[in-house]
Design an enzyme around this catalytic site. Sequence first.
Site, PDB file in Angstrom:
ATOM      1  N   ASP A   8      21.951  44.355   6.909  1.00 31.72           N
ATOM      2  CA  ASP A   8      21.959  46.051   7.050  1.00 31.72           C
ATOM      3  C   ASP A   8      20.683  46.646   6.939  1.00 31.72           C
ATOM      4  O   ASP A   8      19.804  45.904   6.188  1.00 31.72           O
ATOM      5  CB  ASP A   8      22.964  46.375   5.938  1.00 31.72           C
ATOM      6  N   LEU A   9      20.695  47.845   7.184  1.00 39.18           N
ATOM      7  CA  LEU A   9      19.303  48.590   7.065  1.00 39.18           C
ATOM      8  C   LEU A   9      19.181  49.348   5.739  1.00 39.18           C
ATOM      9  O   LEU A   9      18.571  49.095   4.660  1.00 39.18           O
ATOM     10  CB  LEU A   9      19.036  49.229   8.480  1.00 39.18           C
ATOM     11  N   THR A  16      16.465  54.285   2.486  1.00 41.57           N
ATOM     12  CA  THR A  16      16.893  55.626   3.286  1.00 41.57           C
ATOM     13  C   THR A  16      18.010  56.336   2.620  1.00 41.57           C
ATOM     14  O   THR A  16      18.186  57.375   2.814  1.00 41.57           O
ATOM     15  CB  THR A  16      17.009  55.157   4.744  1.00 41.57           C
ATOM     16  N   LYS A  44      28.251  55.307   2.064  1.00 43.72           N
ATOM     17  CA  LYS A  44      27.241  54.295   2.473  1.00 43.72           C
ATOM     18  C   LYS A  44      27.715  53.505   3.363  1.00 43.72           C
ATOM     19  O   LYS A  44      28.813  53.022   3.427  1.00 43.72           O
ATOM     20  CB  LYS A  44      26.822  53.342   1.447  1.00 43.72           C
ATOM     21  N   ARG A  48      27.898  58.844  10.819  1.00 42.43           N
ATOM     22  CA  ARG A  48      27.500  60.087  10.919  1.00 42.43           C
ATOM     23  C   ARG A  48      28.944  61.402  11.148  1.00 42.43           C
ATOM     24  O   ARG A  48      28.923  61.902  10.047  1.00 42.43           O
ATOM     25  CB  ARG A  48      26.291  60.508  11.896  1.00 42.43           C
ATOM     26  N   SER A 113      23.427  47.530  11.677  1.00 43.62           N
ATOM     27  CA  SER A 113      23.365  48.907  11.041  1.00 43.62           C
ATOM     28  C   SER A 113      24.309  49.847  11.438  1.00 43.62           C
ATOM     29  O   SER A 113      24.421  49.972  12.932  1.00 43.62           O
ATOM     30  CB  SER A 113      21.903  49.303  10.955  1.00 43.62           C
ATOM     31  N   ALA A 114      24.926  51.002  10.702  1.00 45.05           N
ATOM     32  CA  ALA A 114      25.703  51.901  11.388  1.00 45.05           C
ATOM     33  C   ALA A 114      24.990  53.152  11.543  1.00 45.05           C
ATOM     34  O   ALA A 114      25.332  54.235  12.174  1.00 45.05           O
ATOM     35  CB  ALA A 114      26.625  52.358  10.098  1.00 45.05           C
ATOM     36  N   SER A 115      23.561  52.897  11.524  1.00 45.09           N
ATOM     37  CA  SER A 115      22.644  54.053  11.911  1.00 45.09           C
ATOM     38  C   SER A 115      22.162  54.081  13.432  1.00 45.09           C
ATOM     39  O   SER A 115      21.677  53.275  13.850  1.00 45.09           O
ATOM     40  CB  SER A 115      21.422  54.225  10.923  1.00 45.09           C
ATOM     41  N   LYS A 144      31.322  50.124  10.984  1.00 47.12           N
ATOM     42  CA  LYS A 144      32.050  49.529   9.657  1.00 47.12           C
ATOM     43  C   LYS A 144      33.024  50.429   8.945  1.00 47.12           C
ATOM     44  O   LYS A 144      32.873  51.548   9.248  1.00 47.12           O
ATOM     45  CB  LYS A 144      30.811  49.276   8.774  1.00 47.12           C
ATOM     46  N   GLU A 168      24.443  43.044   2.679  1.00 52.79           N
ATOM     47  CA  GLU A 168      25.023  44.468   2.757  1.00 52.79           C
ATOM     48  C   GLU A 168      25.152  45.216   1.272  1.00 52.79           C
ATOM     49  O   GLU A 168      25.333  44.707   0.314  1.00 52.79           O
ATOM     50  CB  GLU A 168      26.303  44.477   3.219  1.00 52.79           C
ATOM     51  N   ASP A 169      24.769  46.511   1.451  1.00 55.29           N
ATOM     52  CA  ASP A 169      24.894  47.268   0.216  1.00 55.29           C
ATOM     53  C   ASP A 169      26.274  48.269  -0.030  1.00 55.29           C
ATOM     54  O   ASP A 169      26.468  48.665  -0.899  1.00 55.29           O
ATOM     55  CB  ASP A 169      23.771  48.156  -0.020  1.00 55.29           C
TER      56      ASP A 169
HETATM   57  P1  B16 Z   1      22.482  57.834  11.144  1.00 52.11           P
HETATM   58  P2  B16 Z   1      23.292  51.323   7.334  1.00 52.11           P
HETATM   59  C1  B16 Z   1      24.167  53.911   7.451  1.00 52.11           C
HETATM   60  O1  B16 Z   1      23.447  52.800   7.706  1.00 52.11           O
HETATM   61  C2  B16 Z   1      24.127  54.513   6.271  1.00 52.11           C
HETATM   62  O2  B16 Z   1      24.503  53.647   5.260  1.00 52.11           O
HETATM   63  C3  B16 Z   1      24.815  55.782   6.203  1.00 52.11           C
HETATM   64  O3  B16 Z   1      24.552  56.722   5.078  1.00 52.11           O
HETATM   65  C4  B16 Z   1      24.734  56.584   7.411  1.00 52.11           C
HETATM   66  O4  B16 Z   1      25.406  57.672   7.569  1.00 52.11           O
HETATM   67  C5  B16 Z   1      24.862  55.585   8.736  1.00 52.11           C
HETATM   68  O5  B16 Z   1      23.977  54.830   8.811  1.00 52.11           O
HETATM   69  C6  B16 Z   1      24.649  56.727   9.930  1.00 52.11           C
HETATM   70  O6  B16 Z   1      23.284  56.808   9.910  1.00 52.11           O
HETATM   71  O7  B16 Z   1      23.093  59.456  10.843  1.00 52.11           O
HETATM   72  O8  B16 Z   1      21.143  57.607  10.945  1.00 52.11           O
HETATM   73  O9  B16 Z   1      23.019  57.673  12.396  1.00 52.11           O
HETATM   74  O10 B16 Z   1      23.554  51.272   5.841  1.00 52.11           O
HETATM   75  O11 B16 Z   1      24.607  50.712   8.054  1.00 52.11           O
HETATM   76  O12 B16 Z   1      22.326  50.708   7.706  1.00 52.11           O
HETATM   77 MG    MG Z   2      23.472  50.132   3.897  1.00 55.69          MG
END
Ligand code: B16
Ligand code: MG
Length: 211
Positions: A8-9, A16, A44, A48, A113-115, A144, A168-169
């Site tokens: 995970d990121l 971040t 977490k 978004r 990552s979900a980001s 996730k 993962e955190d």
């Molecule tokens: P973004 P991860 C997740 O990243 C974050 O933990 C979460 O807080 C955030 O809302 C999500 O990404 C979406 O991020 O707005 O940059 O698309 O922990 O899965 O790496």
């Molecule tokens: Mg994370």
Amino acid sequence: MKKAFILDLDGVICDTAVFHYEAWKRLAQEYHYQLTESDNEELKGVSRVDSLKFILSRANHSISEEQFQLDLERKNEWYLEKVAEMNDSYLLEGVKTFFQQCKLLNIPLGLGSASKNARLVLEKVGLLNEFQAIVDASTVIQGKPHPETFLKAAELLGFEPENCIVFEDSSSGITAAKAANMFAVGIGNQHDLPLADYCIPNLGKFDFTQV
Ligand code: B16
Ligand code: MG
């Protein structure tokens, strides 16, 4: 059997998570809701869109679709202002040695990552070229806690799920990893991540003799 790692990121590689928290807190205040640290734990790993839905429901507030989109953009702009300042000093404790060790042992690495900003963040901290597979919010349909993120990363790496170890955190991410039939190492504590196979405080504490 050879193992692949899927990381995970936010909260595992770099901190971040605090930038997301600050940006959501600022937005929540506009709706007269004080976002708490315990709310943040629940956010977490959450996308978004779902994060904004969570905040609006806590604030007991409904907004138009147009305002919803605007708020997503504003939150992301605030977040990106912080990301712009990032460099490798933003890597969490132990990350550099963890990556050196992976290279030494020739362990294939995937990102899950979900980001939507994952590639940008990896580039800022100098790790973009360390991954053989990158799966982020732009590549999956179901985020996730659905297992799709990790299953896709395993497929790209050419590994069976049972031969993947996820780091993962977030609680939603650990649920996703277990649903994908993978071994899940929690970054944090077992109280917050009860479904993790075990927890370590940071990547630097991972015991490579187990692989
Ligand atoms: P973004 P991860 C997740 O990243 C974050 O933990 C979460 O807080 C955030 O809302 C999500 O990404 C979406 O991020 O707005 O940059 O698309 O922990 O899965 O790496
Ligand atoms: Mg994370």
